[in-house]
Design a protein around this motif. Structure first.
Motif, short mmCIF file in Angstrom:
data_model
loop_
_atom_site.label_atom_id
_atom_site.label_comp_id
_atom_site.label_asym_id
_atom_site.label_seq_id
_atom_site.Cartn_x
_atom_site.Cartn_y
_atom_site.Cartn_z
N GLU A 211 0.83 -1.20 0.00
CA GLU A 211 0.00 0.00 0.00
C GLU A 211 0.86 1.25 0.00
O GLU A 211 1.95 1.29 0.59
CB GLU A 211 -0.92 0.01 1.23
CG GLU A 211 -1.96 -1.09 1.23
CD GLU A 211 -2.92 -0.95 2.40
OE1 GLU A 211 -2.70 -0.05 3.23
OE2 GLU A 211 -3.86 -1.74 2.47
N LYS A 212 0.37 2.27 -0.66
CA LYS A 212 1.07 3.54 -0.69
C LYS A 212 1.00 4.18 0.69
O LYS A 212 -0.09 4.34 1.26
CB LYS A 212 0.43 4.46 -1.73
CG LYS A 212 1.21 5.73 -2.00
CD LYS A 212 0.58 6.52 -3.13
CE LYS A 212 1.38 7.78 -3.42
NZ LYS A 212 0.78 8.58 -4.53
N PRO A 213 2.13 4.56 1.29
CA PRO A 213 2.10 5.12 2.66
C PRO A 213 1.47 6.50 2.68
O PRO A 213 1.55 7.26 1.72
CB PRO A 213 3.58 5.17 3.05
CG PRO A 213 4.32 5.26 1.75
CD PRO A 213 3.51 4.48 0.76
N LYS A 214 0.83 6.83 3.82
CA LYS A 214 0.25 8.16 3.98
C LYS A 214 1.34 9.21 4.05
O LYS A 214 2.45 8.97 4.53
CB LYS A 214 -0.59 8.23 5.26
CG LYS A 214 -1.94 7.54 5.17
CD LYS A 214 -2.74 7.82 6.43
CE LYS A 214 -4.12 7.19 6.36
NZ LYS A 214 -4.91 7.48 7.58
N GLU A 215 1.01 10.40 3.59
CA GLU A 215 1.93 11.52 3.67
C GLU A 215 1.13 12.81 3.73
O GLU A 215 -0.03 12.87 3.33
CB GLU A 215 2.86 11.55 2.46
CG GLU A 215 2.14 11.69 1.13
CD GLU A 215 3.09 11.67 -0.05
OE1 GLU A 215 4.30 11.50 0.18
OE2 GLU A 215 2.62 11.85 -1.18
N SER A 216 1.74 13.86 4.27
CA SER A 216 1.08 15.16 4.34
C SER A 216 1.17 15.84 2.98
O SER A 216 2.27 16.00 2.43
CB SER A 216 1.76 16.02 5.41
OG SER A 216 1.57 15.46 6.69
N LEU A 217 0.04 16.24 2.46
CA LEU A 217 0.00 16.88 1.15
C LEU A 217 0.29 18.37 1.28
O LEU A 217 -0.04 19.00 2.29
CB LEU A 217 -1.37 16.68 0.52
CG LEU A 217 -1.81 15.23 0.28
CD1 LEU A 217 -3.23 15.19 -0.23
CD2 LEU A 217 -0.86 14.55 -0.69
N PRO A 218 0.90 18.98 0.26
CA PRO A 218 1.12 20.43 0.28
C PRO A 218 -0.19 21.20 0.19
O PRO A 218 -1.21 20.68 -0.26
CB PRO A 218 2.01 20.68 -0.94
CG PRO A 218 1.79 19.50 -1.82
CD PRO A 218 1.48 18.35 -0.93
N ARG A 219 -0.15 22.46 0.59
CA ARG A 219 -1.37 23.25 0.70
C ARG A 219 -2.06 23.45 -0.64
O ARG A 219 -3.28 23.38 -0.72
CB ARG A 219 -1.05 24.62 1.32
CG ARG A 219 -2.28 25.43 1.64
CD ARG A 219 -1.94 26.87 2.05
NE ARG A 219 -0.94 26.91 3.09
CZ ARG A 219 -0.48 28.05 3.63
NH1 ARG A 219 -0.95 29.22 3.20
NH2 ARG A 219 0.43 28.03 4.58
N ASP A 220 -1.30 23.71 -1.70
CA ASP A 220 -1.94 23.96 -2.99
C ASP A 220 -2.65 22.72 -3.52
O ASP A 220 -3.72 22.81 -4.14
CB ASP A 220 -0.90 24.46 -4.01
CG ASP A 220 0.25 23.49 -4.18
OD1 ASP A 220 0.47 22.65 -3.28
OD2 ASP A 220 0.96 23.58 -5.20
N ILE A 221 -2.10 21.53 -3.24
CA ILE A 221 -2.76 20.29 -3.65
C ILE A 221 -4.06 20.10 -2.87
O ILE A 221 -5.10 19.72 -3.42
CB ILE A 221 -1.83 19.09 -3.45
CG1 ILE A 221 -0.57 19.21 -4.34
CG2 ILE A 221 -2.57 17.78 -3.75
CD1 ILE A 221 -0.87 19.18 -5.81
N VAL A 222 -4.02 20.36 -1.56
CA VAL A 222 -5.21 20.21 -0.72
C VAL A 222 -6.30 21.17 -1.16
O VAL A 222 -7.48 20.81 -1.25
CB VAL A 222 -4.86 20.41 0.75
CG1 VAL A 222 -6.12 20.45 1.61
CG2 VAL A 222 -3.93 19.30 1.23
N LEU A 223 -5.94 22.42 -1.45
CA LEU A 223 -6.93 23.38 -1.92
C LEU A 223 -7.60 22.92 -3.22
O LEU A 223 -8.81 23.06 -3.40
CB LEU A 223 -6.28 24.75 -2.13
CG LEU A 223 -6.15 25.65 -0.90
CD1 LEU A 223 -5.34 26.89 -1.23
CD2 LEU A 223 -7.51 26.04 -0.37
N GLY A 224 -6.81 22.35 -4.10
CA GLY A 224 -7.36 21.82 -5.33
C GLY A 224 -8.32 20.67 -5.09
O GLY A 224 -9.38 20.58 -5.72
#
Length: 264
Positions: A211-224
């Protein structure tokens, strides 16, 4: 036989129909009982996503009653403990019964402000999350008819997000959707934020894929992701639309954005 058929003339003051199917009380049917239901669902949806040093909460601005639109701008996101002297770092989102949401917001906001005046420091998001749980549990026999999500920045500077049920059970999560379109938005967030059903290519065959491990996404990706989630939800759900209110919480404060959505 003649005596049975001879019922005599009908009195002129007697009705020619039956009261059996009416709601008037009589000895046969008993007293009429009036029902009372204090809740209603005013539609709309909210969501929250956390990152390494931020938390983003969003909610649409449509308020509905069934197939009727009450208003096209009713916010579902509120700053908690903002007294003007220091910008708030905590945001509460409520969706469900709008009156209960406003009452819950007012009560939590007052408690957080009183805490600051008594202790000389703002309440942490962790303590606020526990206090909100207590408020909801105290009303468990006549609960607030809302799904609440609390977001902020924790003591380590990381984004924190807590989701609640109506009677106070809560947990800290990386993302959560609530409201009318939660069943449409949450699978999307599970895949794109929690990486459910995402695997590392070439890591194995069949069920042996890692499984792909969890990671914190950058802010611009989250806004999208937030904008995409609500744009797609408005195409499929009539109780979501009009405008998208977004709160971006960082250690510097809270930034607010308003994005238009479908209005039909």
């Amino acid at each position: 036989m003649a005596s049975l058929m001879n019922v005599g003339p009908i009195a002129s003051d007697q009705p020619s129909y039956s009261f059996a199917n009416t709601s008037a009380p009589n000895e046969a049917s008993g007293h009429r009982q009036h029902g009372f239901y204090p809740y209603t669902d005013n539609g709309g949806s909210t969501l929250g996503i956390t990152g390494k040093d931020f938390a983003i909460l969003a909610g649409d601005t449509r308020s509905t009653s069934g197939y009727s639109i009450n208003s096209r701008f009713v916010p579902k996101l509120f700053k908690i403990g903002d007294d003007g002297e220091q910008s708030s770092r905590i945001v509460l989102s409520v969706v469900g019964f709008a009156a209960d949401g406003n009452a819950l917001k007012e009560r939590l906001d007052a408690i957080v402000k009183i805490y600051k005046y008594q202790h000389g420091k703002p309440m942490s998001v962790k303590a606020c999350a526990q206090r909100l749980s207590t408020i909801l549990y105290q009303k468990r026999f006549f609960p607030y008819y809302v799904h609440a999500i609390l977001g902020g920045i924790d003591e380590d500077g990381q984004g924190a997000l807590y989701s609640y049920d109506p009677v106070g059970s809560y947990e800290r999560e990386q993302c959560r959707a609530a409201g009318a379109a939660a069943s449409l938005i949450m699978p999307f967030l599970d895949n794109q934020v929690n990486y459910k059903n995402q695997y590392i290519p070439g890591s194995g065959e069949g069920l042996a894929l890692a499984e792909k491990p969890k990671e914190s996404l950058p802010r611009d990706i989250v806004l999208g992701l937030v904008k995409d989630a609500f744009t797609s939800a408005t195409e499929r759900h009539i109780e979501v639309g009009d405008g998208l209110q977004i709160f971006i919480i960082t250690k510097e404060g809270i930034e607010e954005q308003i994005v238009p959505l479908k209005r039909d």
